[in-house]
Design a protein around this motif. Structure first.
Motif, PDB file in Angstrom:
ATOM      1  N   ASN A   2       0.763  -1.113  -0.108  1.00 42.73           N
ATOM      2  CA  ASN A   2       0.238  -0.056  -0.017  1.00 42.73           C
ATOM      3  C   ASN A   2       0.824   1.093   0.069  1.00 42.73           C
ATOM      4  OD1 ASN A   2      -2.291  -1.408  -0.113  1.00 42.73           O
ATOM      5  ND2 ASN A   2      -2.348  -1.653   2.261  1.00 42.73           N
ATOM      6  N   ALA A   3       0.485   2.299  -0.824  1.00 42.79           N
ATOM      7  CA  ALA A   3       0.912   3.425  -0.512  1.00 42.79           C
ATOM      8  C   ALA A   3       1.225   4.042   0.659  1.00 42.79           C
ATOM      9  CB  ALA A   3       0.545   4.346  -1.897  1.00 42.79           C
ATOM     10  N   ARG A   5       0.354   7.135   3.009  1.00 44.66           N
ATOM     11  CA  ARG A   5      -0.575   8.076   3.031  1.00 44.66           C
ATOM     12  C   ARG A   5       0.013   9.424   3.762  1.00 44.66           C
ATOM     13  NH1 ARG A   5      -4.917   7.402   5.275  1.00 44.66           N
ATOM     14  NH2 ARG A   5      -6.353   7.939   3.677  1.00 44.66           N
ATOM     15  N   ARG A  20       3.280  18.335  -2.508  1.00 43.42           N
ATOM     16  CA  ARG A  20       2.423  17.629  -3.016  1.00 43.42           C
ATOM     17  C   ARG A  20       2.787  16.830  -4.547  1.00 43.42           C
ATOM     18  NH1 ARG A  20      -2.934  15.890  -3.609  1.00 43.42           N
ATOM     19  NH2 ARG A  20      -3.769  17.307  -1.815  1.00 43.42           N
ATOM     20  N   GLU A  24       3.551  12.860  -4.707  1.00 41.74           N
ATOM     21  CA  GLU A  24       3.040  12.072  -5.777  1.00 41.74           C
ATOM     22  C   GLU A  24       3.753  11.441  -6.727  1.00 41.74           C
ATOM     23  OE1 GLU A  24      -1.513  13.841  -4.904  1.00 41.74           O
ATOM     24  OE2 GLU A  24      -0.450  14.606  -6.659  1.00 41.74           O
ATOM     25  N   ILE A  28       3.740   8.467  -3.503  1.00 40.58           N
ATOM     26  CA  ILE A  28       3.126   8.463  -2.007  1.00 40.58           C
ATOM     27  C   ILE A  28       1.612   9.139  -2.287  1.00 40.58           C
ATOM     28  CG2 ILE A  28       3.443   9.844   0.028  1.00 40.58           C
ATOM     29  CD1 ILE A  28       6.153   9.469  -0.335  1.00 40.58           C
ATOM     30  N   ASP A  29       0.713   8.775  -1.500  1.00 37.84           N
ATOM     31  CA  ASP A  29      -0.598   9.224  -1.651  1.00 37.84           C
ATOM     32  C   ASP A  29      -0.703  10.389  -0.624  1.00 37.84           C
ATOM     33  OD1 ASP A  29      -3.251   9.564  -2.183  1.00 37.84           O
ATOM     34  OD2 ASP A  29      -3.762   7.806  -1.073  1.00 37.84           O
ATOM     35  N   VAL A  30      -0.835  11.789  -1.147  1.00 34.54           N
ATOM     36  CA  VAL A  30      -1.140  12.836  -0.234  1.00 34.54           C
ATOM     37  C   VAL A  30      -2.775  12.842  -0.044  1.00 34.54           C
ATOM     38  CG1 VAL A  30      -1.133  15.319  -0.184  1.00 34.54           C
ATOM     39  CG2 VAL A  30       0.785  14.181  -1.327  1.00 34.54           C
ATOM     40  N   VAL A  31      -3.038  12.735   1.078  1.00 27.77           N
ATOM     41  CA  VAL A  31      -4.548  12.323   1.447  1.00 27.77           C
ATOM     42  C   VAL A  31      -5.354  13.817   1.695  1.00 27.77           C
ATOM     43  CG1 VAL A  31      -4.223   9.942   1.863  1.00 27.77           C
ATOM     44  CG2 VAL A  31      -3.971  11.794   3.974  1.00 27.77           C
ATOM     45  N   LEU A  47      -8.596  11.370   8.515  1.00 23.54           N
ATOM     46  CA  LEU A  47      -7.920  10.714   7.333  1.00 23.54           C
ATOM     47  C   LEU A  47      -7.055   9.576   7.762  1.00 23.54           C
ATOM     48  CD1 LEU A  47      -7.451  13.823   5.198  1.00 23.54           C
ATOM     49  CD2 LEU A  47      -9.194  12.407   4.979  1.00 23.54           C
ATOM     50  N   PRO A  49      -3.622   9.528   8.313  1.00 19.74           N
ATOM     51  CA  PRO A  49      -2.354   9.431   7.475  1.00 19.74           C
ATOM     52  C   PRO A  49      -1.361   8.634   8.155  1.00 19.74           C
ATOM     53  CG  PRO A  49      -2.361  11.400   8.471  1.00 19.74           C
ATOM     54  CD  PRO A  49      -3.768  10.989   8.920  1.00 19.74           C
ATOM     55  N   ASP A  50      -0.398   7.964   7.419  1.00 25.34           N
ATOM     56  CA  ASP A  50       0.826   7.462   8.140  1.00 25.34           C
ATOM     57  C   ASP A  50       1.926   8.612   8.592  1.00 25.34           C
ATOM     58  OD1 ASP A  50       0.048   4.652   7.097  1.00 25.34           O
ATOM     59  OD2 ASP A  50       0.371   5.313   5.309  1.00 25.34           O
TER      60      ASP A  50
END
Length: 218
Positions: A2-3, A5, A20, A24, A28-31, A47, A49-50
């Motif tokens: 999983n990417a 977050r 961002r 990205e 990497i997922d910018v949530v 959210l 996030p990690d």
């Protein structure tokens, strides 16, 4: 896999856009994004996030207070982006449980690596500021615990955990610790987690400071 977050918290829109794009582009997922600390706290809770990339100087709730709330609630690891002239703020963020510090001049590849390492449970310190931050923190914050109290905290560790603490204080990653001690990465990670829990430290950085106070590293 999983990417990772990430939530970006910075009051400058241009910086958020730049971060961002860098993240990205690396998968990497910018949530989410936040322009102040209060929003960052709410976004982190919503959210999960990690990693939260946290500026320190923001309107209203600043990055230090936001870091404290996010870490205490377990809503993500916090990576502070700072500059040399913000030492006092950095010390505050360290007390609040930030898991890493980078300069805003960091190279994109180093930023991406730092985010991934923090998401994996490691700590990250910009090489340019590591010794400066730790040395000044020890000098200015010795009154937070008497030497006897610090020694009592270390007494709860096994010999192996003391070795792990010393290596964490040197800035080694879990993989580097595993290589140094000829153990698996999973075992190194377990030792680090147990060591932090026994010491009551929120981050590897806090453990590193305690190790320096006790003379485990120079």
């Amino acid at each position: 896999m999983n990417a990772v977050r990430v939530l970006i918290a910075d009051d400058h829109g241009a910086i958020r856009v730049g971060l961002r794009l860098i993240l990205e582009a690396a998968g990497i997922d910018v949530v989410g994004e936040a322009g102040d600390g209060a929003t960052a706290v709410r976004q982190a809770a919503a959210l999960a996030p990690d990693v939260v990339l946290m500026d320190i100087r923001m309107p209203g709730v600043d990055g230090i207070a936001a870091t404290r709330q996010i870490v205490a609630a377990g809503h993500g690891a916090v990576l502070v982006l700072t500059t040399f002239d913000l030492d006092d703020y950095v010390f505050g963020a360290l007390r609040a449980g930030a898991g890493g510090f980078l300069l805003k001049t960091v190279e994109p590849s180093a930023l991406v690596d730092a985010v991934r390492r923090l998401a994996a449970g490691e700590s990250v310190l910009a090489p340019e500021v590591t010794r400066r931050i730790l040395d000044q923190y020890v000098r200015l914050d010795r009154d937070r615990a008497a030497p006897a109290e610090a020694s009592a905290r270390l007494a709860v560790l096994t010999a192996r955990e003391l070795d792990i603490l010393a290596l964490v204080a040197e800035g080694l990653s879990n993989r580097q610790i595993a290589d140094r001690l000829a153990i698996s990465v999973a075992t190194a990670k377990t030792h680090v987690s147990r060591m932090l829990g026994k010491l009551g430290c929120d981050s590897r950085l806090q453990a590193a400071i305690l190790a320096r106070e006790e003379g485990l590293v120079g």
